[in-house]
Structures are given as C-alpha cells and as structure tokens.
Design a protein around this motif. Structure first.
Motif, mmCIF file in Angstrom:
data_model
loop_
_atom_site.group_PDB
_atom_site.id
_atom_site.type_symbol
_atom_site.label_atom_id
_atom_site.label_comp_id
_atom_site.label_asym_id
_atom_site.label_seq_id
_atom_site.Cartn_x
_atom_site.Cartn_y
_atom_site.Cartn_z
ATOM 1 N N ALA A 96 -13.570 -37.279 -14.267
ATOM 2 C CA ALA A 96 -14.391 -38.181 -15.066
ATOM 3 C C ALA A 96 -15.429 -37.349 -15.815
ATOM 4 O O ALA A 96 -15.483 -36.120 -15.692
ATOM 5 C CB ALA A 96 -15.076 -39.217 -14.179
ATOM 6 N N GLY A 97 -16.274 -38.038 -16.583
ATOM 7 C CA GLY A 97 -17.334 -37.344 -17.285
ATOM 8 C C GLY A 97 -18.443 -36.916 -16.343
ATOM 9 O O GLY A 97 -18.557 -37.423 -15.224
ATOM 10 N N ARG A 98 -19.288 -35.998 -16.789
ATOM 11 C CA ARG A 98 -20.388 -35.501 -15.965
ATOM 12 C C ARG A 98 -21.714 -36.179 -16.304
ATOM 13 O O ARG A 98 -22.711 -35.948 -15.629
ATOM 14 C CB ARG A 98 -20.536 -33.979 -16.140
ATOM 15 C CG ARG A 98 -19.389 -33.202 -15.544
ATOM 16 C CD ARG A 98 -19.588 -31.694 -15.678
ATOM 17 N NE ARG A 98 -20.724 -31.185 -14.936
ATOM 18 C CZ ARG A 98 -20.711 -30.896 -13.630
ATOM 19 N NH1 ARG A 98 -19.604 -31.107 -12.931
ATOM 20 N NH2 ARG A 98 -21.774 -30.400 -13.029
ATOM 21 N N GLU A 99 -21.748 -37.020 -17.326
ATOM 22 C CA GLU A 99 -22.971 -37.692 -17.714
ATOM 23 C C GLU A 99 -23.055 -39.074 -17.057
ATOM 24 O O GLU A 99 -22.058 -39.615 -16.578
ATOM 25 C CB GLU A 99 -23.047 -37.828 -19.237
ATOM 26 C CG GLU A 99 -22.928 -36.508 -19.983
ATOM 27 C CD GLU A 99 -23.988 -35.492 -19.584
ATOM 28 O OE1 GLU A 99 -25.117 -35.921 -19.277
ATOM 29 O OE2 GLU A 99 -23.683 -34.295 -19.580
ATOM 30 N N VAL A 100 -24.251 -39.658 -17.059
ATOM 31 C CA VAL A 100 -24.477 -40.948 -16.411
ATOM 32 C C VAL A 100 -23.536 -42.016 -16.961
ATOM 33 O O VAL A 100 -22.982 -42.825 -16.207
ATOM 34 C CB VAL A 100 -25.943 -41.385 -16.571
ATOM 35 C CG1 VAL A 100 -26.129 -42.820 -16.111
ATOM 36 C CG2 VAL A 100 -26.867 -40.445 -15.790
ATOM 37 N N VAL A 101 -23.336 -42.030 -18.272
ATOM 38 C CA VAL A 101 -22.544 -43.103 -18.887
ATOM 39 C C VAL A 101 -21.045 -42.891 -18.742
ATOM 40 O O VAL A 101 -20.264 -43.818 -18.977
ATOM 41 C CB VAL A 101 -22.908 -43.254 -20.379
ATOM 42 C CG1 VAL A 101 -24.341 -43.710 -20.535
ATOM 43 C CG2 VAL A 101 -22.664 -41.948 -21.140
ATOM 44 N N THR A 102 -20.604 -41.694 -18.366
ATOM 45 C CA THR A 102 -19.162 -41.423 -18.282
ATOM 46 C C THR A 102 -18.685 -41.099 -16.867
ATOM 47 O O THR A 102 -17.485 -40.946 -16.650
ATOM 48 C CB THR A 102 -18.775 -40.257 -19.201
ATOM 49 O OG1 THR A 102 -19.540 -39.084 -18.848
ATOM 50 C CG2 THR A 102 -19.037 -40.601 -20.656
ATOM 51 N N ARG A 103 -19.596 -41.024 -15.894
ATOM 52 C CA ARG A 103 -19.194 -40.629 -14.548
ATOM 53 C C ARG A 103 -18.388 -41.706 -13.833
ATOM 54 O O ARG A 103 -17.789 -41.456 -12.801
ATOM 55 C CB ARG A 103 -20.418 -40.274 -13.719
ATOM 56 C CG ARG A 103 -21.393 -41.413 -13.490
ATOM 57 C CD ARG A 103 -22.652 -40.927 -12.818
ATOM 58 N NE ARG A 103 -23.640 -41.986 -12.644
ATOM 59 C CZ ARG A 103 -24.874 -41.790 -12.180
ATOM 60 N NH1 ARG A 103 -25.250 -40.566 -11.845
ATOM 61 N NH2 ARG A 103 -25.716 -42.783 -12.040
ATOM 62 N N CYS A 104 -18.355 -42.927 -14.376
ATOM 63 C CA CYS A 104 -17.575 -44.002 -13.776
ATOM 64 C C CYS A 104 -16.278 -44.265 -14.545
ATOM 65 O O CYS A 104 -15.558 -45.230 -14.250
ATOM 66 C CB CYS A 104 -18.394 -45.287 -13.697
ATOM 67 S SG CYS A 104 -18.978 -45.886 -15.288
ATOM 68 N N VAL A 105 -15.959 -43.400 -15.507
ATOM 69 C CA VAL A 105 -14.776 -43.587 -16.348
ATOM 70 C C VAL A 105 -13.759 -42.476 -16.059
ATOM 71 O O VAL A 105 -14.036 -41.291 -16.297
ATOM 72 C CB VAL A 105 -15.138 -43.558 -17.844
ATOM 73 C CG1 VAL A 105 -13.889 -43.765 -18.694
ATOM 74 C CG2 VAL A 105 -16.201 -44.601 -18.152
ATOM 75 N N PRO A 106 -12.559 -42.799 -15.534
ATOM 76 C CA PRO A 106 -11.545 -41.770 -15.285
ATOM 77 C C PRO A 106 -11.119 -41.108 -16.596
ATOM 78 O O PRO A 106 -10.864 -41.792 -17.592
ATOM 79 C CB PRO A 106 -10.381 -42.559 -14.661
ATOM 80 C CG PRO A 106 -10.984 -43.836 -14.174
ATOM 81 C CD PRO A 106 -12.113 -44.140 -15.117
ATOM 82 N N LEU A 107 -11.060 -39.781 -16.604
ATOM 83 C CA LEU A 107 -10.683 -39.045 -17.803
ATOM 84 C C LEU A 107 -9.510 -38.113 -17.506
ATOM 85 O O LEU A 107 -9.549 -37.352 -16.533
ATOM 86 C CB LEU A 107 -11.867 -38.220 -18.321
ATOM 87 C CG LEU A 107 -13.110 -38.995 -18.789
ATOM 88 C CD1 LEU A 107 -14.199 -38.016 -19.218
ATOM 89 C CD2 LEU A 107 -12.749 -39.930 -19.937
ATOM 90 N N PRO A 108 -8.457 -38.150 -18.318
ATOM 91 C CA PRO A 108 -7.323 -37.246 -18.121
ATOM 92 C C PRO A 108 -7.722 -35.800 -18.401
ATOM 93 O O PRO A 108 -8.567 -35.524 -19.264
ATOM 94 C CB PRO A 108 -6.289 -37.735 -19.151
ATOM 95 C CG PRO A 108 -6.733 -39.120 -19.522
ATOM 96 C CD PRO A 108 -8.222 -39.112 -19.412
#
Length: 225
Positions: A96-108
């Motif tokens: 996932a992302g390393r920022e607050v807004v992206t840490r809950c979003v799975p990223l390929p």
C-alpha cells in the motif's frame, strides 16, 4: 454491527463462492511460508504489545498474476501467545502507500523488495488507533515467490516495522529477520480478526465485521478450518 447481520453476509458472499470455485483462497492463493525472528525496537512498552519472539511468516501475491504484471503483495505474521493473548496473534499487511491517505489502499507492485506494506486498517489498543507498516531493508531483488525462497536460503531477509498512532508520525516498532523456509509442506491460514489479543481489536467495526465474515466464508468455501 453484528458479524452475522444480513448486509455483512451479502457483501462477504463472493469470498465463499470464489473460494469454493477455486478450492483455494480467493485472494492471496499463492504463498511461501518462512520462519524467523521478530525483534522489538520500540522504546519500552510504547505502542502495540509486540515483543521479541520467533514468528512464522507467509509472503504471497493477491491474484497470482504473471511475473511482469503488478500484483498486490502480502506479508502475514503469526506471533506466539503473549501475556495479553491466549492464542497466536496474526498480523496481516499488504502492499500500500506510505502516506496517511494511501496506507489503507492496496497497491500492486512488481517486486517484494520495493513494496511498502500496511495493515490497511487500524488496530485499536488502549484507546488509540494504531497503524503498522513495513518495508524490506536488506533484500536482493525478489520479483517472484520462488526467488524469495532462493534468496532466504542464501542469506536472511530483513524487514523494518514501524507504528503510528492515528495520523501521527511513524516510529520504530520491530525488525523482522527471515532466515529459513518452512519445510512442512503445508500452507497456513491467517486470520487477523479471530487471532488477536483481547487488548487489540482491528477496526472500524463495520470493516471488522465484513472481514470476519469474509474469512469465515472463504474457509467454508475451501473446506479449511
């Protein structure tokens, strides 16, 4: 929300159907089980009750896509019982992302060693909402699961874990060193909802209920208890 409520059952239904059709996990069906040591690096007892211990780890990919196609990577840990838990503690992270807004979003991702892993949902502990993230700090190129096995046999893989309360800054939590491949021939089934200390509760409640039902239906679909 009750884990057996109708909306939750409906939303979780595809997990059971998908697992039944595949006779395997719907997500993260392919993985490698490794063993190693988790060493606490957090100061004192600050934050989550993670201690130094031997752990079992499963590295996986969400869909099992071809090597050159980005896929969501998974990092699952099983900690032994602690003074705050009667049974094992499963902690699951995904790329996932390393920022607050992206840490809950799975990223390929294309490779495990470049991925940033996150719990995707916060862990409620002693009145706070805690997040955990991890990344490899000592690893050769690891584009496939088979290459991970070969790499571990050559030298240990090291992951750095950090924790953050709410939207606060991340601070050190633990260091994971993987040094051997599990030779039992089996594949572990992790469940971060059922296997957690009484003092730690994944949240929010609606997502916790959905995941609990999804894990249950997935196990039933593949006849896995």
């Amino acid at each position: 929300m009750n884990e057996t409520s109708m909306p939750v059952r409906v939303l979780a239904l595809p997990f059971g159907l998908g697992s039944a059709l595949r006779h395997a996990r719907l997500f993260h069906p392919h993985g490698k089980v490794l063993t190693g040591t988790l060493r606490r690096t957090a100061e004192g007892d600050a934050g989550l009750p993670v201690g130094t211990c031997e752990v079992t780890v499963r590295l996986s990919t969400a869909l099992g896509l071809p090597r050159r196609v980005p896929d969501v990577a998974g990092l699952a840990l099983r900690l032994p019982p602690t003074d705050r838990a009667d049974g094992a503690w499963d902690i699951l992270l995904a790329s996932a992302g390393r920022e607050v807004v992206t840490r809950c979003v799975p990223l390929p991702v294309l490779a495990f060693e470049t991925a940033s892993f996150s719990t995707l949902m916060p862990l409620q502990f002693e009145g706070g909402q805690w997040w955990v993230r991890a990344r490899a700090v000592a690893a050769p190129p690891l584009p496939t699961l088979d290459s991970i096995v070969d790499a571990v046999r050559a030298r240990p893989l090291v992951f750095e874990f950090e924790q953050a309360e709410g939207t606060g800054a991340y601070v050190p939590l633990a260091e994971l060193t993987l040094g051997s491949v599990d030779q039992s021939g089996g594949d572990l089934s992790f469940d971060p909802i059922r296997r957690t200390p009484d003092s730690v509760r994944p949240g929010p409640e609606w997502l916790r209920s959905l995941r609990a039902r999804a894990y249950l239906d997935s196990r039933r679909g593949r006849s896995d208890t």
